[in-house]
Design a protein around this motif. Structure first.
Motif, PDB file in Angstrom:
ATOM      1  N   GLY A 164      44.580  48.795  44.710  1.00 27.70           N
ATOM      2  CA  GLY A 164      43.462  48.261  43.999  1.00 27.70           C
ATOM      3  C   GLY A 164      42.307  48.579  44.786  1.00 27.70           C
ATOM      4  N   HIS A 165      41.048  47.922  44.404  1.00 25.90           N
ATOM      5  CA  HIS A 165      39.806  48.169  44.911  1.00 25.90           C
ATOM      6  C   HIS A 165      39.021  46.660  45.439  1.00 25.90           C
ATOM      7  CE1 HIS A 165      40.449  52.019  42.838  1.00 25.90           C
ATOM      8  NE2 HIS A 165      39.783  52.373  44.079  1.00 25.90           N
ATOM      9  N   ALA A 167      36.464  43.872  45.071  1.00 23.96           N
ATOM     10  CA  ALA A 167      35.837  43.524  43.964  1.00 23.96           C
ATOM     11  C   ALA A 167      34.585  42.726  44.172  1.00 23.96           C
ATOM     12  CB  ALA A 167      36.784  42.669  43.005  1.00 23.96           C
ATOM     13  N   ASN A 168      34.232  42.604  45.388  1.00 25.39           N
ATOM     14  CA  ASN A 168      32.872  41.791  45.840  1.00 25.39           C
ATOM     15  C   ASN A 168      32.583  42.221  47.255  1.00 25.39           C
ATOM     16  OD1 ASN A 168      34.831  40.464  47.392  1.00 25.39           O
ATOM     17  ND2 ASN A 168      33.410  38.787  47.413  1.00 25.39           N
ATOM     18  N   ASP A 190      40.314  43.642  43.042  1.00 22.65           N
ATOM     19  CA  ASP A 190      40.696  44.032  41.627  1.00 22.65           C
ATOM     20  C   ASP A 190      42.021  44.820  41.542  1.00 22.65           C
ATOM     21  OD1 ASP A 190      40.826  44.990  38.958  1.00 22.65           O
ATOM     22  OD2 ASP A 190      39.028  46.023  39.043  1.00 22.65           O
ATOM     23  N   THR A 192      46.366  44.819  39.933  1.00 19.44           N
ATOM     24  CA  THR A 192      47.411  44.202  39.065  1.00 19.44           C
ATOM     25  C   THR A 192      48.530  43.578  40.013  1.00 19.44           C
ATOM     26  OG1 THR A 192      46.899  45.939  37.391  1.00 19.44           O
ATOM     27  CG2 THR A 192      48.996  44.679  37.217  1.00 19.44           C
ATOM     28  N   ARG A 249      45.609  35.079  42.183  1.00 23.80           N
ATOM     29  CA  ARG A 249      44.660  35.438  41.222  1.00 23.80           C
ATOM     30  C   ARG A 249      43.887  34.301  40.779  1.00 23.80           C
ATOM     31  NH1 ARG A 249      48.308  37.879  36.629  1.00 23.80           N
ATOM     32  NH2 ARG A 249      49.788  36.148  37.453  1.00 23.80           N
ATOM     33  N   SER A 254      43.934  36.757  34.885  1.00 22.39           N
ATOM     34  CA  SER A 254      42.846  37.513  35.452  1.00 22.39           C
ATOM     35  C   SER A 254      43.533  38.808  36.618  1.00 22.39           C
ATOM     36  CB  SER A 254      42.123  36.772  36.608  1.00 22.39           C
ATOM     37  OG  SER A 254      41.333  37.616  37.358  1.00 22.39           O
ATOM     38  N   GLU A 255      42.993  39.975  36.818  1.00 31.83           N
ATOM     39  CA  GLU A 255      43.237  40.846  37.427  1.00 31.83           C
ATOM     40  C   GLU A 255      42.472  40.882  38.743  1.00 31.83           C
ATOM     41  OE1 GLU A 255      44.064  44.592  35.836  1.00 31.83           O
ATOM     42  OE2 GLU A 255      45.929  43.828  34.780  1.00 31.83           O
ATOM     43  N   ILE A 256      41.873  39.724  39.145  1.00 34.59           N
ATOM     44  CA  ILE A 256      41.041  39.642  40.376  1.00 34.59           C
ATOM     45  C   ILE A 256      41.800  38.657  41.347  1.00 34.59           C
ATOM     46  CG2 ILE A 256      38.713  38.736  41.181  1.00 34.59           C
ATOM     47  CD1 ILE A 256      38.535  41.358  39.710  1.00 34.59           C
TER      48      ILE A 256
END
Length: 276
Positions: A164-165, A167-168, A190, A192, A249, A254-256
């Motif tokens: 993932g990456h 996200a903040n 971010d 899955t 999550r 969510s995917e966060i």
């Protein structure tokens, strides 16, 4: 020559939970760190408490774990580790695991027998978690989603690599009223993800080699983490940074994902283990 796993695969352990020997059908991820006192399991807090940080019991019938087992590529590291003192009763005895003082921080540390650190011990040098280059790379979550493992022999498993990456901006703590977080030592990722990754170490991987800020000295220190075998010559280990401990999550849809910063681990150790 027999195949050798990448060092990042050796950073984690497969965590299974039990109550008085009965498997609770829940599993997760953790990693073991070296301290001066004993090896320590780092995992999500709810893996050992059996409860959501809000206090809600996670088991459908209200069962709480009082034992765990740990397995990795080298086999069953610990057959059974009790989670409570005296009679090992989750409702009446004191916990052997350590939590953070700040409510809601979903990370736990558990002292382990010395033999558990023989094939699964990572260091936590400060160079691993300085955040200045966090945003430059791909996030890797190394663990066992939905209990999936790569079985390489009897009681010998390797984890899956989820990607993932961030996200903040990890330079800042996380505040969000809707999620009831205020200045929480959190990063967001971010990706899955699925149950079973709770407790997984999250790394940022620089696919293009060391960033200019990463000196040779910090690279040498970094190689102590996620690098149990041939660590100091493994270029992959030298391009990784520990971002933190994945715990779940923001919501089921969510995917966060939530990743607790490594500073949390240091704060738990400082509170409960002055000699570590």
């Amino acid at each position: 020559y027999p195949a050798q796993p990448d060092s990042i695969s050796l950073a984690t352990v497969f965590v299974e939970t039990f109550f008085n020997g009965e498997h609770l059908q829940t599993s997760g991820t953790g990693f073991v760190i070296r301290t001066k006192v004993s090896p320590m399991l780092v995992t999500a807090g709810h893996m050992v408490t059996g409860r959501h940080p809000s206090g809600k019991c996670l088991h459908s019938q209200g069962a709480l774990p009082n034992q765990i087992t740990l397995t990795n590529f080298f086999g069953r590291l610990v057959v059974s580790v009790p989670l409570y003192s005296a009679h090992n009763d989750p409702n009446n005895d004191g916990p052997l695991y350590w939590l953070h003082d700040k409510p809601g921080v979903d990370v736990a540390l558990l002292p382990l027998p010395q033999e558990a650190g023989q094939h699964a011990a990572n260091s936590l040098h400060e160079s691993l978690w300085r955040p200045e280059t966090y945003t430059r790379g791909i996030a890797k979550l190394i663990g066992y989603p939905e209990g999936l493992t790569n079985l390489t022999g009897e009681n010998r498993v390797l984890p899956l690599w989820k990607t993932g990456h961030l996200a903040n901006d990890p330079h800042f703590d996380f505040t969000n009223k809707r999620l009831a977080f205020e200045n929480a030592p959190l990063c967001l990722v971010d990706a899955t993800t699925r149950p079973g990754l709770s407790g997984a170490p999250v790394f940022v991987v620089n696919e293009h080699g060391l960033a200019p800020e990463w000196s040779a000295a910090s690279a040498e220190a970094m190689s102590d983490f996620a690098a149990v075998v041939n660590a100091r010559t493994n270029p992959f280990a030298r391009r990784t940074r520990l971002v933190g401990v994945y715990s779940g999550r923001t919501s089921e849809s969510s995917e966060i994902g939530l990743v607790w910063k490594p500073s949390v681990i240091h704060e738990i150790l400082a509170k409960h283990c002055a000699n570590c």
